[in-house]
Design an enzyme around this catalytic site. Structure first.
Site, PDB file in Angstrom:
ATOM      1  N   CYS A   1      -7.702   3.312   3.480  1.00 11.06           N
ATOM      2  CA  CYS A   1      -6.491   2.473   3.507  1.00 11.06           C
ATOM      3  C   CYS A   1      -5.183   3.252   3.378  1.00 11.06           C
ATOM      4  O   CYS A   1      -4.369   3.232   4.300  1.00 11.06           O
ATOM      5  CB  CYS A   1      -6.570   1.422   2.412  1.00 11.06           C
ATOM      6  SG  CYS A   1      -8.011   0.365   2.601  1.00 11.06           S
TER       7      CYS A   1
ATOM      8  N   ARG B   1     -14.983   7.973   3.449  1.00  8.25           N
ATOM      9  CA  ARG B   1     -13.982   8.084   4.515  1.00  8.25           C
ATOM     10  C   ARG B   1     -12.678   8.652   3.947  1.00  8.25           C
ATOM     11  O   ARG B   1     -12.187   8.166   2.934  1.00  8.25           O
ATOM     12  CB  ARG B   1     -13.734   6.708   5.156  1.00  8.25           C
ATOM     13  CG  ARG B   1     -14.902   6.243   6.011  1.00  8.25           C
ATOM     14  CD  ARG B   1     -14.661   4.863   6.529  1.00  8.25           C
ATOM     15  NE  ARG B   1     -14.673   3.877   5.461  1.00  8.25           N
ATOM     16  CZ  ARG B   1     -14.320   2.601   5.616  1.00  8.25           C
ATOM     17  NH1 ARG B   1     -13.908   2.174   6.789  1.00  8.25           N
ATOM     18  NH2 ARG B   1     -14.377   1.768   4.603  1.00  8.25           N
TER      19      ARG B   1
ATOM     20  N   ASN C   1       0.823  -1.211   0.000  1.00  6.53           N
ATOM     21  CA  ASN C   1       0.000   0.000   0.000  1.00  6.53           C
ATOM     22  C   ASN C   1       0.860   1.266   0.000  1.00  6.53           C
ATOM     23  O   ASN C   1       0.543   2.238  -0.675  1.00  6.53           O
ATOM     24  CB  ASN C   1      -0.955  -0.005   1.208  1.00  6.53           C
ATOM     25  CG  ASN C   1      -2.283  -0.680   0.865  1.00  6.53           C
ATOM     26  OD1 ASN C   1      -2.432  -1.240  -0.218  1.00  6.53           O
ATOM     27  ND2 ASN C   1      -3.231  -0.631   1.773  1.00  6.53           N
TER      28      ASN C   1
HETATM   29  C1  UGA Z   1      -6.179   0.227  -1.730  1.00 11.67           C
HETATM   30  C2  UGA Z   1      -5.291  -0.730  -2.527  1.00 11.67           C
HETATM   31  O1  UGA Z   1      -5.315  -0.366  -3.905  1.00 11.67           O
HETATM   32  C3  UGA Z   1      -5.770  -2.180  -2.373  1.00 11.67           C
HETATM   33  O2  UGA Z   1      -4.881  -3.052  -3.037  1.00 11.67           O
HETATM   34  C4  UGA Z   1      -5.809  -2.516  -0.869  1.00 11.67           C
HETATM   35  O3  UGA Z   1      -6.277  -3.833  -0.665  1.00 11.67           O
HETATM   36  C5  UGA Z   1      -6.722  -1.532  -0.163  1.00 11.67           C
HETATM   37  O4  UGA Z   1      -6.227  -0.198  -0.361  1.00 11.67           O
HETATM   38  C6  UGA Z   1      -6.731  -1.878   1.303  1.00 11.67           C
HETATM   39  O5  UGA Z   1      -5.697  -1.754   1.947  1.00 11.67           O
HETATM   40  O6  UGA Z   1      -7.755  -2.378   1.786  1.00 11.67           O
HETATM   41  P1  UGA Z   1      -8.584   1.353  -2.108  1.00 11.67           P
HETATM   42  O7  UGA Z   1      -8.280   2.156  -0.877  1.00 11.67           O
HETATM   43  O8  UGA Z   1      -9.894   0.666  -2.208  1.00 11.67           O
HETATM   44  O9  UGA Z   1      -7.486   0.186  -2.289  1.00 11.67           O
HETATM   45  O10 UGA Z   1      -8.475   2.319  -3.337  1.00 11.67           O
HETATM   46  P2  UGA Z   1      -7.450   2.597  -4.536  1.00 11.67           P
HETATM   47  O11 UGA Z   1      -8.074   2.182  -5.805  1.00 11.67           O
HETATM   48  O12 UGA Z   1      -6.117   2.064  -4.246  1.00 11.67           O
HETATM   49  O13 UGA Z   1      -7.413   4.204  -4.498  1.00 11.67           O
HETATM   50  C7  UGA Z   1      -6.922   4.903  -3.361  1.00 11.67           C
HETATM   51  C8  UGA Z   1      -6.883   6.382  -3.613  1.00 11.67           C
HETATM   52  O14 UGA Z   1      -5.860   6.706  -4.540  1.00 11.67           O
HETATM   53  C9  UGA Z   1      -8.165   6.989  -4.179  1.00 11.67           C
HETATM   54  O15 UGA Z   1      -8.438   8.205  -3.519  1.00 11.67           O
HETATM   55  C10 UGA Z   1      -7.837   7.236  -5.638  1.00 11.67           C
HETATM   56  O16 UGA Z   1      -8.575   8.298  -6.197  1.00 11.67           O
HETATM   57  C11 UGA Z   1      -6.357   7.567  -5.558  1.00 11.67           C
HETATM   58  N1  UGA Z   1      -5.611   7.284  -6.793  1.00 11.67           N
HETATM   59  C12 UGA Z   1      -5.480   6.023  -7.258  1.00 11.67           C
HETATM   60  C13 UGA Z   1      -5.011   8.338  -7.480  1.00 11.67           C
HETATM   61  O17 UGA Z   1      -5.098   9.520  -7.077  1.00 11.67           O
HETATM   62  N2  UGA Z   1      -4.301   8.053  -8.613  1.00 11.67           N
HETATM   63  C14 UGA Z   1      -4.147   6.799  -9.087  1.00 11.67           C
HETATM   64  O18 UGA Z   1      -3.464   6.626 -10.129  1.00 11.67           O
HETATM   65  C15 UGA Z   1      -4.765   5.748  -8.396  1.00 11.67           C
END
Ligand code: UGA
Length: 430
Positions: free
Chosen positions: A260, A327, A208
């Site tokens: 997360c 959140r 992460n």
């Molecule tokens: C994240 C991880 O991707 C999962 O693999 C992990 O299992 C999970 O945390 C966890 O620990 O439970 P998640 O928090 O659901 O998953 O969301 P992500 O898709 O990773 O996005 C996180 C944040 O990053 C969002 O706010 C998204 O908008 C942002 N983000 C993502 C960006 O700003 N740019 C990107 O290129 C990708």
């Protein structure tokens, strides 16, 4: 296999439903009576694409049931997964009291050999503590094995990620539980990494934090792009084609949020500090993330000048697309910071409005995304929902006081937007 999942949050419910979907018999336990009632009556507490269908199907087919009773769950299964919250504390460290409580309860009800699997995100060495707790509180002296099995699913894609994982990590103290764990995961056809328990726990925080680092890296690049006239999407595409780097998680924007990344990053910094390592790289990742929001807000104030009494339309409230989760949502933070300047807000999210109402007040919630722009001095895109790309741009532009768009997720093409008569400002592009 007979499996119990303790905790029916995002991770627990998806895990339970997906295990049932591949043929295991699953009991989901939660101490929230209201939640259990909702689940028993066919509802699901959180929006997650595809989840309701598989929950219903597996309940109907008799492979999945819900209960409030931990005793029921422990006595009627061989493998018990812990999927309870591990919330952050004030100093960034992780509150492990739910894990400890569940471990004590399992120990109390254990009458035969069990495999106790931790799925919650926990600091390295938690497995050792769980094993100790189980030994200490068991009344019958029965044996058990503790396993770490971190989860990598993304909200919004959780079912898909669970059913088609890129890897399964199994951390163990001894080889004894490995056969059963491999059997549980056999239907998923994914590579299985069997390792020691401390490494398994570290894999989760390291993964992460690395992903958060990728996002902060591209956000830092976006700053350079803005002052040099380069385009961050072109740069991301160019570096992302190198398979050592990869294109995913290189989308610049207003920063990462959710339950997360911010929490795990702070926890990992704290864990490192406790063992005597100052993880400055990760502190910088966190700082860049905070600055990215500051810079975006400055972009808005630099353009609009006085924000007091202006009306801004905000598209997106969830922390990312495909979820109703608000959140630690950057979109909500953005709204609150705009409110502090005296700006009036008209907001919309395809799924997160209900949850947003609890944390964001004194704004106008607009049901149809195409009505948000009405009478606005500017429109802001705060979440990367695909559907926003289908916004009726012409109608929005005509209904606004000024056709200004601040696109915090780079959903539109700057040249196209200019041609359509917009003053368009995005992240890391001209
Ligand atoms: C994240 C991880 O991707 C999962 O693999 C992990 O299992 C999970 O945390 C966890 O620990 O439970 P998640 O928090 O659901 O998953 O969301 P992500 O898709 O990773 O996005 C996180 C944040 O990053 C969002 O706010 C998204 O908008 C942002 N983000 C993502 C960006 O700003 N740019 C990107 O290129 C990708």
């Amino acid at each position: 296999m007979k499996i119990t999942i303790i905790g029916t949050g995002y991770v627990g419910l998806v895990t339970g439903a997906c295990f049932a979907e591949v043929g295991h018999n699953v009991i989901c336990v939660d101490n929230d009576a209201q939640k259990v009632r909702v689940l028993q009556s066919g509802g699901i507490p959180n929006y997650e694409p595809g989840l309701e269908e598989i929950v219903q199907k597996n309940v109907d087919e008799g492979r999945l049931r819900f209960t409030e009773s931990t005793q029921d769950g422990v006595e009627n299964s061989d493998v018990i997964f812990i999927a309870v919250p591990t919330p952050p504390q004030q100093d960034g460290s992780v509150d492990l009291s739910f894990i400890e409580k569940v471990a004590r309860e399992i120990a109390t009800y254990m009458k035969s050999y069990k495999i106790v699997v931790d799925k919650s995100t926990v600091p390295v060495k938690t497995g050792e503590k769980v094993a100790e707790t189980l030994r200490r509180y068991t009344k019958t002296n029965v044996d058990c094995d503790v396993v770490s099995n971190p989860e990598f699913l993304r909200e919004g894609f959780a079912v898909e990620d669970f059913l088609r994982p890129e890897r399964i990590v199994i951390g163990v103290f001894s080889q004894r539980p490995v056969k059963a764990m491999k059997e549980i995961y056999a239907p998923f056809n994914a590579p299985i990494i069997v390792t020691d328990i401390n490494s398994a726990e570290l894999i989760k925080h390291a993964a992460n934090s690395f992903l958060a680092m990728k996002i902060s890296y591209i956000n830092a690049i976006s700053v350079i792009c803005e002052s040099t006239g380069a385009d961050v999407i072109e740069v991301a595409n160019g570096i992302g084609m190198d398979s050592r780097i990869g294109r995913r998680f290189l989308d610049a924007g207003i920063g990462f949020g959710g339950s997360c990344f911010p929490k795990d990053l702070s926890a990992f910094i704290k864990i490192s500090e406790e063992i005597g390592y100052d993880f400055r790289l990760l502190k910088e990742v966190r700082r860049i993330n905070a600055e990215q929001m500051d810079r975006f807000i400055k972009k808005i104030t630099d353009t609009i000048w006085v924000l007091k009494d202006k009306t801004i339309g905000v598209l997106g409230l969830a922390f990312k697309q495909n979820t109703d989760d608000v959140r630690m949502s950057p979109a909500i933070e953005l709204c609150k910071r705009l409110q502090k300047t005296g700006t009036k807000l008209r907001v919309h999210d395809p799924k997160a409005m209900e949850k947003a109402r609890a944390v964001l007040t004194n704004v106008t919630y607009v049901e149809d995304m195409n009505n948000v722009a009405e009478g606005c001095d500017a429109l802001v895109i705060a979440t990367e929902w695909e559907i926003f790309k289908k916004l009726d741009l012409e109608r929005a532009r005509k209904s606004m006081t000024h056709p200004i768009m601040f696109d915090g997720r780079n959903l539109f093409d700057p040249e196209e937007m200019e041609k359509l008569g917009w003053i368009y400002k995005s992240v890391g592009r001209k």
